[in-house]
Design a protein around this motif. Structure first.
Motif, PDB file in Angstrom:
ATOM      1  N   GLU A  91       1.582   8.123  -4.574  1.00  0.00           N
ATOM      2  CA  GLU A  91       1.532   7.233  -3.399  1.00  0.00           C
ATOM      3  C   GLU A  91       2.879   6.558  -3.180  1.00  0.00           C
ATOM      4  OE1 GLU A  91      -1.171   7.277  -1.681  1.00  0.00           O
ATOM      5  OE2 GLU A  91      -2.911   7.442  -2.985  1.00  0.00           O
ATOM      6  N   ASP A 141       5.306   6.544  -1.087  1.00  0.00           N
ATOM      7  CA  ASP A 141       5.706   5.952   0.206  1.00  0.00           C
ATOM      8  C   ASP A 141       4.962   4.662   0.530  1.00  0.00           C
ATOM      9  OD1 ASP A 141       7.500   7.963   0.628  1.00  0.00           O
ATOM     10  OD2 ASP A 141       6.098   9.216   1.777  1.00  0.00           O
ATOM     11  N   SER A 142       3.752   4.505  -0.008  1.00  0.00           N
ATOM     12  CA  SER A 142       2.954   3.308   0.310  1.00  0.00           C
ATOM     13  C   SER A 142       3.304   2.108  -0.556  1.00  0.00           C
ATOM     14  CB  SER A 142       1.457   3.585   0.059  1.00  0.00           C
ATOM     15  OG  SER A 142       1.017   4.659   0.815  1.00  0.00           O
ATOM     16  N   LEU A 196       2.915  -1.900   0.370  1.00  0.00           N
ATOM     17  CA  LEU A 196       1.723  -2.473  -0.271  1.00  0.00           C
ATOM     18  C   LEU A 196       2.095  -3.701  -1.108  1.00  0.00           C
ATOM     19  CD1 LEU A 196      -1.331  -2.250  -1.043  1.00  0.00           C
ATOM     20  CD2 LEU A 196      -0.574  -0.971  -3.055  1.00  0.00           C
ATOM     21  N   SER A 227       6.380   7.891  -7.675  1.00  0.00           N
ATOM     22  CA  SER A 227       5.635   6.618  -7.793  1.00  0.00           C
ATOM     23  C   SER A 227       6.060   5.824  -9.032  1.00  0.00           C
ATOM     24  CB  SER A 227       4.121   6.883  -7.876  1.00  0.00           C
ATOM     25  OG  SER A 227       3.649   7.424  -6.676  1.00  0.00           O
ATOM     26  N   ASP A 230      -3.075   3.179  -1.041  1.00  0.00           N
ATOM     27  CA  ASP A 230      -2.660   3.893   0.169  1.00  0.00           C
ATOM     28  C   ASP A 230      -2.634   3.033   1.427  1.00  0.00           C
ATOM     29  OD1 ASP A 230      -5.306   3.484   0.483  1.00  0.00           O
ATOM     30  OD2 ASP A 230      -5.876   5.592   0.648  1.00  0.00           O
ATOM     31  N   LEU A 231      -2.793   1.719   1.287  1.00  0.00           N
ATOM     32  CA  LEU A 231      -2.766   0.759   2.402  1.00  0.00           C
ATOM     33  C   LEU A 231      -4.013   0.827   3.281  1.00  0.00           C
ATOM     34  CD1 LEU A 231       0.967   1.263   3.489  1.00  0.00           C
ATOM     35  CD2 LEU A 231       0.052  -0.851   2.533  1.00  0.00           C
ATOM     36  N   GLN A 232      -5.028   1.607   2.863  1.00  0.00           N
ATOM     37  CA  GLN A 232      -6.264   1.623   3.663  1.00  0.00           C
ATOM     38  C   GLN A 232      -6.990   0.278   3.508  1.00  0.00           C
ATOM     39  OE1 GLN A 232      -7.843   5.996   2.907  1.00  0.00           O
ATOM     40  NE2 GLN A 232      -8.415   5.247   4.931  1.00  0.00           N
ATOM     41  N   ASP A 287      -6.861  -3.772   2.942  1.00  0.00           N
ATOM     42  CA  ASP A 287      -5.901  -4.752   3.439  1.00  0.00           C
ATOM     43  C   ASP A 287      -5.842  -5.954   2.484  1.00  0.00           C
ATOM     44  OD1 ASP A 287      -4.416  -6.555   4.869  1.00  0.00           O
ATOM     45  OD2 ASP A 287      -5.513  -6.295   6.757  1.00  0.00           O
ATOM     46  N   ARG A 306      -5.033   6.021   6.761  1.00  0.00           N
ATOM     47  CA  ARG A 306      -3.992   6.331   5.786  1.00  0.00           C
ATOM     48  C   ARG A 306      -2.689   6.601   6.532  1.00  0.00           C
ATOM     49  NH1 ARG A 306      -2.593   8.470   0.774  1.00  0.00           N
ATOM     50  NH2 ARG A 306      -4.358   8.322  -0.659  1.00  0.00           N
ATOM     51  N   GLN A 307      -1.651   5.823   6.225  1.00  0.00           N
ATOM     52  CA  GLN A 307      -0.365   6.017   6.914  1.00  0.00           C
ATOM     53  C   GLN A 307       0.506   7.049   6.233  1.00  0.00           C
ATOM     54  OE1 GLN A 307       2.145   2.598   7.915  1.00  0.00           O
ATOM     55  NE2 GLN A 307       0.349   1.322   7.615  1.00  0.00           N
ATOM     56  N   TYR A 308       0.448   7.075   4.901  1.00  0.00           N
ATOM     57  CA  TYR A 308       1.329   7.958   4.118  1.00  0.00           C
ATOM     58  C   TYR A 308       0.492   8.800   3.162  1.00  0.00           C
ATOM     59  CZ  TYR A 308       4.529   4.135   5.352  1.00  0.00           C
ATOM     60  OH  TYR A 308       5.234   3.179   6.016  1.00  0.00           O
TER      61      TYR A 308
END
Ligand code: UDP
Ligand code: MG
Length: 242
Positions: A25, A27-28, A32, A60, A108-110, A112, A213-215
């Motif tokens: 993960e 990129d997140s 995050l 990571s 994964d930023l899903q 918040d 999911r952004q990344y």
């Protein structure tokens, strides 16, 4: 005070422990951590952030190490050399916590981090052992969201646990239940609230934000659905409920 309570008291050296399982993960992780730090510093209590590297093959781990060098008092890394799955990663992360309350969320930023204060407020209000997020407006594929809704209906039908989203990984746990969080076989993390409630712990929920999911990519395919169903009845069966 029981042995378990004594151990719990000794373990508490900060107020909050954030646990994040991570498999590829990279990129997140930066966004995050920025979101987590913004929320947690606003609470004005001591906290730690524990990243569990589940044998990632991307960058990571180096990224986590940079974070740790920057904030060694706050950031901890549990480095698992091989991918053992989300259930095992959560267990190892919870075992490393030293806070009075542990909070888990995905990398994964899903989930918040801005919802963390809501979980904590609910926990205080109802003296809950565990408070779960409820992704009321779930941002996943229609198939995934629909199957999850069906699974939740089944769980409410077959058990006394009446919350709406049993598998949202954004959750807060009081220290007194952390050792009992059932995480023994891969996939069991989807049944944590049910497992705790079958042990007599008090479970609450709050509506939480959910984001696309952004990344990166989901680590699961729809093929897991059948397995989740059989796992569910396995959990009920072991407790003599099915
Ligand atoms: N994860 C992990 N090990 C795995 C699979 C997933 O540590 O073998 C982590 C992943 O990096 C993420 C969380 O568990 O932080 C949830 O995974 P994912 O977002 O892929 O699941 P989904 O939201 O699609 O159910
Ligand atoms: Mg996800």
């Amino acid at each position: 005070m029981s042995d378990k309570q004594t151990q719990s008291k000794e373990a508490e050296i900060c107020q909050y422990s954030i646990v994040v399982p991570v498999y590829n993960e990279d990129d997140s992780l930066g966004p995050l951590l920025a979101e987590i730090l913004q929320v947690m510093t606003g609470l004005d209590k001591s906290f730690e952030v524990i990243f569990v590297n589940d044998g990632s093959t991307d960058d990571s781990l180096p990224t986590m190490k940079v974070f740790q060098q920057r904030s060694p008092d706050i950031i901890k890394i549990v480095d698992l050399p091989e991918r053992g799955g989300q259930t095992n990663a959560l267990r190892k992360g919870l075992d490393a916590t030293r806070g009075a309350i542990a909070i888990t969320l995905d990398a994964d930023l899903q989930n918040d981090p801005a919802d963390i204060p809501k979980l904590l407020k609910k926990m205080e209000e109802g003296d809950y052992d565990c408070v779960c997020g409820w992704r009321k407006n779930r941002q996943d594929t229609a198939l995934k969201a629909g199957l999850s809704k069906f699974g939740n209906i089944l769980q409410r039908m077959f058990s006394d646990l009446k919350i709406h989203d049993v598998s949202c990984t954004l959750r807060a746990y009081r220290r007194r239940c952390i050792a009992d969080v059932p995480l023994h076989w891969e996939g069991q993390h989807r049944f944590i609230p049910l497992g705790l409630s079958l042990q007599g712990y008090k479970i609450g929920e709050v509506v939480s934000n959910h984001r696309y999911r952004q990344y990166g990519q989901s680590k699961y395919t729809h093929g897991r659905i059948f397995r989740v169903m059989t796992d569910f009845f396995k959990v009920l069966e072991t407790k003599g409920k099915a």
